[in-house]
Design a protein around this motif. Structure first.
Motif, short mmCIF file in Angstrom:
data_model
loop_
_atom_site.label_atom_id
_atom_site.label_comp_id
_atom_site.label_asym_id
_atom_site.label_seq_id
_atom_site.Cartn_x
_atom_site.Cartn_y
_atom_site.Cartn_z
N THR A 127 33.14 105.08 22.06
CA THR A 127 34.17 105.37 21.06
C THR A 127 33.69 106.62 20.31
OG1 THR A 127 33.09 103.78 19.57
CG2 THR A 127 34.91 102.97 20.91
N ASN A 128 33.49 106.50 19.02
CA ASN A 128 32.83 107.62 18.33
C ASN A 128 31.34 107.63 18.58
OD1 ASN A 128 32.47 105.23 16.95
ND2 ASN A 128 32.51 106.17 14.93
N LYS A 129 30.80 106.47 19.06
CA LYS A 129 29.40 106.36 19.43
C LYS A 129 29.31 105.55 20.72
CE LYS A 129 27.68 106.38 14.65
NZ LYS A 129 26.91 105.63 13.63
N PRO A 130 28.28 105.79 21.52
CA PRO A 130 28.11 104.98 22.74
C PRO A 130 27.47 103.63 22.40
CG PRO A 130 26.43 106.67 22.65
CD PRO A 130 27.32 106.92 21.47
N TYR A 131 28.07 102.55 22.89
CA TYR A 131 27.58 101.20 22.62
C TYR A 131 27.26 100.50 23.95
CZ TYR A 131 29.27 101.68 17.81
OH TYR A 131 29.48 102.10 16.53
N LEU A 132 26.17 99.74 23.94
CA LEU A 132 25.79 98.92 25.08
C LEU A 132 26.47 97.57 24.95
CD1 LEU A 132 21.97 99.68 25.33
CD2 LEU A 132 23.87 100.88 26.40
N VAL A 133 27.21 97.17 25.99
CA VAL A 133 27.99 95.93 25.96
C VAL A 133 27.38 94.94 26.95
CG1 VAL A 133 30.30 94.93 26.23
CG2 VAL A 133 30.03 97.27 25.39
N ASN A 134 27.37 93.67 26.56
CA ASN A 134 26.85 92.57 27.39
C ASN A 134 25.40 92.83 27.78
OD1 ASN A 134 29.40 91.36 27.31
ND2 ASN A 134 30.07 92.41 29.17
N ALA A 135 24.57 93.04 26.78
CA ALA A 135 23.15 93.30 27.01
C ALA A 135 22.41 91.97 27.24
CB ALA A 135 22.54 94.04 25.83
N VAL A 136 21.38 92.03 28.06
CA VAL A 136 20.59 90.84 28.36
C VAL A 136 19.15 91.25 28.59
CG1 VAL A 136 21.09 91.01 30.83
CG2 VAL A 136 20.43 88.81 29.86
N ARG A 137 18.22 90.40 28.21
CA ARG A 137 16.80 90.65 28.42
C ARG A 137 16.42 90.34 29.85
NH1 ARG A 137 14.20 87.12 23.75
NH2 ARG A 137 12.49 87.22 25.22
N VAL A 138 15.65 91.24 30.47
CA VAL A 138 15.21 91.07 31.86
C VAL A 138 13.72 91.41 31.94
CG1 VAL A 138 17.46 91.55 32.88
CG2 VAL A 138 15.91 93.44 32.40
N PRO A 139 12.98 90.82 32.88
CA PRO A 139 11.57 91.17 33.06
C PRO A 139 11.42 92.61 33.52
CG PRO A 139 12.31 89.72 34.82
CD PRO A 139 13.41 89.74 33.80
N ALA A 140 10.50 93.33 32.92
CA ALA A 140 10.40 94.77 33.14
C ALA A 140 9.94 95.10 34.56
CB ALA A 140 9.45 95.39 32.11
N LEU A 141 8.82 94.53 34.99
CA LEU A 141 8.25 94.90 36.28
C LEU A 141 9.20 94.59 37.43
CD1 LEU A 141 5.91 95.76 38.10
CD2 LEU A 141 5.02 93.43 37.96
N GLN A 142 9.76 93.40 37.45
CA GLN A 142 10.64 93.01 38.55
C GLN A 142 11.91 93.85 38.56
OE1 GLN A 142 8.99 91.08 36.56
NE2 GLN A 142 8.12 89.30 37.60
N THR A 143 12.48 94.11 37.39
CA THR A 143 13.71 94.90 37.33
C THR A 143 13.48 96.33 37.78
OG1 THR A 143 14.45 93.52 35.48
CG2 THR A 143 15.59 95.61 35.83
N ILE A 144 12.37 96.92 37.35
CA ILE A 144 12.07 98.31 37.73
C ILE A 144 11.83 98.42 39.23
CG2 ILE A 144 10.35 100.13 37.50
CD1 ILE A 144 9.99 99.26 34.58
N SER A 145 11.06 97.50 39.79
CA SER A 145 10.74 97.58 41.22
C SER A 145 11.93 97.27 42.11
CB SER A 145 9.58 96.63 41.55
OG SER A 145 9.93 95.29 41.21
N LEU A 146 12.91 96.53 41.60
CA LEU A 146 14.07 96.16 42.43
C LEU A 146 15.22 97.14 42.33
CD1 LEU A 146 14.25 92.28 41.86
CD2 LEU A 146 13.51 93.48 43.92
N PHE A 147 15.39 97.80 41.17
CA PHE A 147 16.60 98.59 40.96
C PHE A 147 16.35 100.07 40.72
CE2 PHE A 147 17.57 94.24 39.56
CZ PHE A 147 18.66 93.98 40.36
N SER A 148 15.13 100.53 40.82
CA SER A 148 14.86 101.95 40.63
C SER A 148 15.36 102.75 41.82
CB SER A 148 13.36 102.18 40.44
OG SER A 148 12.89 101.54 39.26
N GLN A 149 15.78 103.98 41.53
CA GLN A 149 16.24 104.86 42.60
C GLN A 149 15.08 105.32 43.48
OE1 GLN A 149 19.39 105.99 43.27
NE2 GLN A 149 20.38 104.81 41.66
N SER A 150 13.90 105.49 42.89
CA SER A 150 12.73 105.92 43.65
C SER A 150 11.48 105.25 43.09
CB SER A 150 12.57 107.45 43.59
OG SER A 150 12.32 107.88 42.26
N LEU A 151 10.56 104.91 44.00
CA LEU A 151 9.26 104.34 43.65
C LEU A 151 8.18 105.16 44.33
CD1 LEU A 151 9.95 100.50 43.99
CD2 LEU A 151 9.69 101.78 41.87
#
Length: 312
Positions: free
Chosen positions: A40-64
């Motif tokens: 809108t006038n500012k960008p807002y994050l919608v439907n945020a959820v906490r996820v484990p950092a290591l697993q999320t990074i290793s599974l969804f990163s564009q490059s490792l």
């Protein structure tokens, strides 16, 4: 992506920020994932959820990208993960490769079994715990991040030939990354491309073989780390075998089948009691769809015969 973003006011983390703090004594590192970005006038994050950092990074990163012993992992050229030992780093890379498995299978009957297998592996990986440190690369660290290709193309070809002679398990299509250096294992994983300050082009771990049992095809191989990663990238026997075993386990005992005559489709079928209950509504729905299609076709034919019909 915007340089800054805010949590949407309706988010639970916006009204109760204490939920952003890790729970428990181990304090597992976490990231905040979101579904939509509302601008809108500012960008807002919608439907945020906490996820484990290591697993999320290793599974969804564009490059490792990894260093020689996998104690250092760079995701998308800006997130840095450090592991206390090579065994931990190798295990993380191995599990992320297994769970990021994706391919098109010709046999559609195995789709359900493959989805079940992948779901169980993902759940196991998300519940696992690994010691590591997470940080963001500085501007100085990004300048000398990768080894890069050798200065001479002939030297690079000589290096590749020399390393290929070390073991017969190295595939001919295995190549070094043209920009980062190191081995391009998959389209997202590049091994031994990070510059750790070592001057030698070939490191000792590239030549050290060890006995390793593949969890997919159950073969015992004497391979180096780079050969192990490449074998895992091409080994698919585990997925197909588990799918076949699952289909065999779900095969129906002929003694449990009953003869059932459906009054809707007027067919006599051999089904289990559960399949009979599933067949009734499915068959009725199919007949209803056919009736609707026929009525729509008749209306369209009537409109063609009466082009001057007036609709109120």
């Amino acid at each position: 992506m915007k340089s800054f973003a805010l949590l949407h006011p309706t988010s639970i983390f916006s009204t109760s920020p204490e939920y952003l703090h890790p729970e428990g004594t181990d304090k597992c590192k976490e990231l905040l994932a979101y579904v939509d970005l509302l601008e809108t006038n500012k960008p807002y994050l919608v439907n945020a959820v906490r996820v484990p950092a290591l697993q999320t990074i290793s599974l969804f990163s564009q490059s490792l990208d990894t260093n020689n012993d996998c104690t250092r992992l760079i995701a998308d050229s800006w997130l840095e993960l450090k592991f206390p030992s090579a065994e931990v780093g190798e295990r993380v890379v191995e599990r992320s490769k297994e769970d990021r498995f994706h391919d098109d299978f010709d046999d559609t009957s195995k789709t359900a079994a493959l989805e079940t297998l992948l779901a169980s592996k993902l759940a196991e990986f998300l519940d696992s715990s690994f010691p590591y440190k997470l940080g963001q690369l500085s501007a100085a660290g990004k300048e000398h991040l990768y080894k890069g290709p050798p200065p001479d193309n002939q030297e690079a070809e000589a290096v590749s030939k020399e390393e290929s002679k070390e073991s017969d398990t190295v595939k001919p299509d295995m190549k070094r990354h043209p920009l980062k250096g190191g081995w391009a294992i998959t389209d997202y994983l590049t091994y031994d491309c990070l510059d750790d300050g070592t001057s030698s082009t070939l490191s000792s771990s590239d030549h050290i073989s060890r006995v390793w049992s593949c969890p997919q095809c159950e073969q015992r191989l004497a391979v180096t780390l780079v050969e192990q990663l490449q074998h895992q990238a091409t080994c698919k026997k585990d997925m197909e075998q588990v799918a076949e075993q699952d289909l065999a386990a779900k095969s129906v005992d002929p003694t449990h089948l009953k003869s059932y005559h459906c009054p809707v489709c007027e067919q006599t079928l051999q089904l289990t009691p559960i399949d009979i209950l599933k067949h009734k509504p499915r068959c009725c729905l199919q007949k209803l769809k056919s009736a609707i299609w026929m009525s729509t076709k008749m209306v369209s034919l009537f409109d063609l015969k009466c082009p001057k019909r007036i609709y109120l």
